[in-house]
Design an enzyme around this catalytic site. Structure first.
Site, mmCIF file in Angstrom:
data_model
loop_
_atom_site.group_PDB
_atom_site.id
_atom_site.type_symbol
_atom_site.label_atom_id
_atom_site.label_comp_id
_atom_site.label_asym_id
_atom_site.label_seq_id
_atom_site.Cartn_x
_atom_site.Cartn_y
_atom_site.Cartn_z
ATOM 1 N N ARG A 51 0.831 -1.199 0.000
ATOM 2 C CA ARG A 51 0.000 0.000 0.000
ATOM 3 C C ARG A 51 0.871 1.256 0.000
ATOM 4 O O ARG A 51 0.598 2.207 -0.702
ATOM 5 C CB ARG A 51 -0.935 -0.012 1.212
ATOM 6 C CG ARG A 51 -2.346 0.420 0.841
ATOM 7 C CD ARG A 51 -3.344 0.177 1.950
ATOM 8 N NE ARG A 51 -3.446 -1.255 2.273
ATOM 9 C CZ ARG A 51 -4.166 -1.725 3.283
ATOM 10 N NH1 ARG A 51 -4.814 -0.902 4.093
ATOM 11 N NH2 ARG A 51 -4.231 -3.015 3.523
ATOM 12 N N LYS A 109 -9.421 -17.266 0.950
ATOM 13 C CA LYS A 109 -10.618 -18.132 0.914
ATOM 14 C C LYS A 109 -11.887 -17.354 0.625
ATOM 15 O O LYS A 109 -12.773 -17.840 -0.060
ATOM 16 C CB LYS A 109 -10.810 -18.893 2.224
ATOM 17 C CG LYS A 109 -10.650 -18.045 3.468
ATOM 18 C CD LYS A 109 -9.359 -18.422 4.134
ATOM 19 C CE LYS A 109 -8.846 -17.325 5.016
ATOM 20 N NZ LYS A 109 -7.464 -17.535 5.423
ATOM 21 N N GLU A 133 -3.882 -23.937 -2.229
ATOM 22 C CA GLU A 133 -3.696 -24.849 -1.086
ATOM 23 C C GLU A 133 -3.734 -24.090 0.237
ATOM 24 O O GLU A 133 -4.248 -24.596 1.235
ATOM 25 C CB GLU A 133 -2.369 -25.596 -1.255
ATOM 26 C CG GLU A 133 -2.061 -26.617 -0.181
ATOM 27 C CD GLU A 133 -3.048 -27.783 -0.186
ATOM 28 O OE1 GLU A 133 -3.969 -27.750 0.644
ATOM 29 O OE2 GLU A 133 -2.905 -28.717 -0.994
ATOM 30 N N VAL A 136 -7.169 -23.127 2.627
ATOM 31 C CA VAL A 136 -7.833 -23.987 3.613
ATOM 32 C C VAL A 136 -6.799 -24.682 4.478
ATOM 33 O O VAL A 136 -5.911 -25.358 3.970
ATOM 34 C CB VAL A 136 -8.713 -25.059 2.920
ATOM 35 C CG1 VAL A 136 -9.404 -25.930 3.961
ATOM 36 C CG2 VAL A 136 -9.739 -24.409 2.012
ATOM 37 N N GLU A 194 -8.378 -11.520 16.044
ATOM 38 C CA GLU A 194 -8.140 -10.187 15.493
ATOM 39 C C GLU A 194 -8.949 -9.141 16.244
ATOM 40 O O GLU A 194 -9.884 -9.470 16.989
ATOM 41 C CB GLU A 194 -8.522 -10.174 14.014
ATOM 42 C CG GLU A 194 -7.699 -11.189 13.225
ATOM 43 C CD GLU A 194 -7.736 -10.931 11.738
ATOM 44 O OE1 GLU A 194 -7.770 -9.758 11.341
ATOM 45 O OE2 GLU A 194 -7.729 -11.911 10.982
ATOM 46 N N LYS A 209 -14.181 -21.687 3.757
ATOM 47 C CA LYS A 209 -13.373 -22.903 3.583
ATOM 48 C C LYS A 209 -14.262 -24.105 3.286
ATOM 49 O O LYS A 209 -13.906 -24.962 2.470
ATOM 50 C CB LYS A 209 -12.518 -23.124 4.827
ATOM 51 C CG LYS A 209 -11.442 -22.041 4.971
ATOM 52 C CD LYS A 209 -10.826 -22.018 6.357
ATOM 53 C CE LYS A 209 -9.716 -20.976 6.452
ATOM 54 N NZ LYS A 209 -9.288 -20.749 7.860
#
Lengths: 437, 437
Positions: A51, A109, A133, A136, A194, A209
């Site tokens: 950014r 995902k 890969e 998930v 978070e 997922k």
């Protein structure tokens, strides 16, 4: 590769330089010789989209760019690694990359579960690879085993613990007896949750997922909106106590299942909810931030994959596996398996799904209560497996465990119980998964 | 595949029609439509090579042939599935198939561990696929995750329970307290051990698998003869009792490890032996005929793969995954990852390997014995972690658990103990794996 002329380098564009992006860049630079030997050509970073360009990132500043859009279509870029997060911006960039014939590796995902069809078709049109890969279960190989190793088998069920944050919280609640809010606060403090934990604790992350797993396992496009979803915010310390009394624990599960529709044809069920899991089930002992996925297929029987489902290094391991494979395909010609959606199975509605229920009721402590409660189950054809009364007087509670029934019959029963005069409150309703009956 | 013209069928030759072969033939016939959709072309069996043609095999008799040699080079055969067993005959047939440009799928670990270089080179020369997921741990995807998913990571260790027969025997000995001979007889009766169990109980089968795993994990050719090997025939009921007292169980482990040589360069250690494993280690709870493989890599951390390691259907699942991938490669052009042997690491001798020992001694019950025994350890720089005396008088025994030391120092110590006057017999010596110290 003796005798083969030196190969031109494979150019890589990395979008995003957070925990995973930084680790991917580090591996490409530190392990250059190993990677070159495995690919048959050197891997070269063409640019890292960020950014804001700042010199202290540990990446040569001339590689940093804020112009992701130009980076992904550069002539000397072969593979675009998308690690931005969000949906709209990465969708645009991934789409532009695929349209330009670049192979794409992503750990996103939410992007995939929202746009799997569009992106798969764009990859198809240009014969490019779209690998994911890392989307998930982090480092745990799940996508590749499902698409390749089980390509000759018939998958019946995929059931996984695919969200580390909620598994950390539920494991901690099980171990300490603390309630949800307190444990969430602790998880945030330790960096396992978070600042805004909604995507994790409300099951959105697991649902994305589940959509990806169901798509692959059943050769059918399943998007996040097809996934039935409940989060863990209503789970109480009392639920975990009750679960323990039943020799169970509580896990947030992503379940993808082949079920038979009323017309006798196969359907796909994809769902995410917290459920009681018997202690002897292999998923019950997956604790903390670990992930595990159990796959049940006709010939293979039950397989389990276990490991670290998140974190910079484990996710980078999965990303780099995809990068090496995409790069090898560029060098050798050819490409990996494409999206397989031939089966086009219908999505089964949640109400048709057969599960077991655990229902916790606050009841009046008087004669006839159990009989009234039992009658509501019986009327709807739901057979009771066990009942236990806890406490007495105004605090009297009934814990009911059912046998298998449709979710419709079970939720109708719960709605009826809620209206019963002798039932003060339906305190808690959870499904029970992974038991034999 | 919309718009793509109908593809010519992919011809398959199946060599052998035992449990696995019959299941492979059944799947190709029963699931023809699904397989066609996944491959993009129909899969057609061109012939099944058997020792004697008999009509009751459930296969159209015109498909059966005793002439395997002609079958594997037929023009209409694209993929040869080798399920014969043994080494010389399959080697000849697989070699002929690869030389004729056919892709080969095999479950034959002994063949691969003896001839990996020759066959890999033959495949390379004709740009054909040589797939062998079923050769290690049956239905459990291990080869593909190691070659593909972890292609961008650095594997440090692969440690697995890869032989179902020995795991069944050791689990049963642990549970019942019965001795080896009795348990082997029971395993034979139940069909878990073959009439001649040598390949399993002496660790030859596990050693072949260790060679294959080490080759792939460390990008180095490792053959069965490079693998240090001990079997389980000397394991006694008393060993399992002692293990239990140490909160351990006994497992036959295949261990592939990256170790540092005296010159500071990486080496490969591949070894198979029965070892004490702490109960809390994930491999300790793998019981019965199940298999599990733990992979530890730099970025991914510890991964575990678990499932059924043998049996007709599980092995056929792995074979069919390979067949579908090889067939897809034929349809789409290109091929799977080739043998990667660039690292060419040296094999570390067993004597350099650092392990822990459990030593069970029958000793004279008199003062000074412990001090004499301890001195032999100390002289060779082997630090003792715990000592326990069991029994008294002529039946007195000392159980010694060491800290980590080189296998050389440990085996020298045991040799010296055996000569000590106060030591009647060294009853048992086992390594301890998977503990922290």
């Amino acid at each position: 590769m003796t005798g083969v002329p030196a190969q031109r380098p494979i150019g890589v564009a990395v979008l995003g330089h957070g925990t995973v992006g930084a680790e991917v860049v580090r591996i490409i630079r530190d392990d250059a010789l190993d990677l070159q030997a495995r690919i048959g050509a050197p891997l070269e970073i063409r640019g890292v989209a960020v950014r804001t360009v700042s010199p202290e990132r540990g990446v040569p500043v001339e590689l940093l760019t804020t112009d992701a859009e130009s980076l992904v279509t550069r002539d000397d870029v072969d593979i675009v690694v998308e690690l931005i997060g969000g949906i709209e911006l990465p969708r645009k960039l991934v789409r532009a990359a695929l349209d330009a014939g670049k192979s794409v590796v992503t750990a996103n995902k939410a992007l995939l579960a929202a746009n799997t069809g569009e992106l798969a078709e764009a990859a198809e049109a240009r014969n490019a690879d779209l690998y994911f890969e890392a989307a998930v279960a982090g480092a745990i190989p799940v996508i590749r085993p499902l698409t390749q190793s089980l390509a000759g088998d018939r998958v019946d069920r995929v059931i996984g613990i695919v969200n580390g944050t909620t598994n950390f919280i539920l494991s901690a609640m099980d171990e300490t007896g603390a309630d949800y809010a307190e444990t969430l606060a602790e998880a945030s403090r330790l960096g396992y949750a978070e600042a805004d934990p909604t995507a994790d604790v409300e099951g959105y992350d697991a649902a994305s997922k589940a959509a990806i797993l169901a798509s692959i396992a059943f050769h059918t496009r399943v998007s996040a909106s097809d996934v039935y979803r409940e989060g863990i915010t209503h789970i109480t310390a009392a639920d975990l106590t009750s679960a323990r009394a039943l020799n169970c624990t509580v896990k947030l599960l992503a379940i993808c299942e082949r079920v038979t529709g009323p017309d006798g044809r196969d359907r796909v069920s994809a769902r995410v909810y917290p459920a009681l899991v018997p202690r002897e089930h292999p998923l019950a002992s997956v604790s903390g931030a670990f992930n595990a996925v159990v796959v049940e297929a006709e010939s293979s029987g039950r397989l389990m994959f276990y490991g670290q489902g998140a974190g910079g290094a484990p996710t980078a391991s999965a990303v780099m596996g995809d990068v090496v494979m995409a790069a090898r395909n560029r060098v050798q010609g050819g490409r990996g398996p494409r999206e397989s959606k031939y089966a086009k199975l219908e999505i089964a509605p949640m109400s048709d799904i057969i599960t077991r229920y655990y229902v916790n009721l606050q009841v009046a402590d008087r004669a006839g209560v159990l009989s009234a409660v039992a009658a509501e189950f019986a009327t709807r054809g739901v057979s009771i497996s066990a009942v236990r009364q806890e406490g007495a007087g105004n605090g009297a509670r009934l814990v009911v465990l059912t046998h298998q029934a449709t979710d419709r019959a079970l939720s109708d029963t719960v709605a009826a119980l809620d209206k019963l005069e002798s039932v003060t409150a339906v305190t808690s309703v959870l499904r029970l998964e992974g038991s034999a009956e």
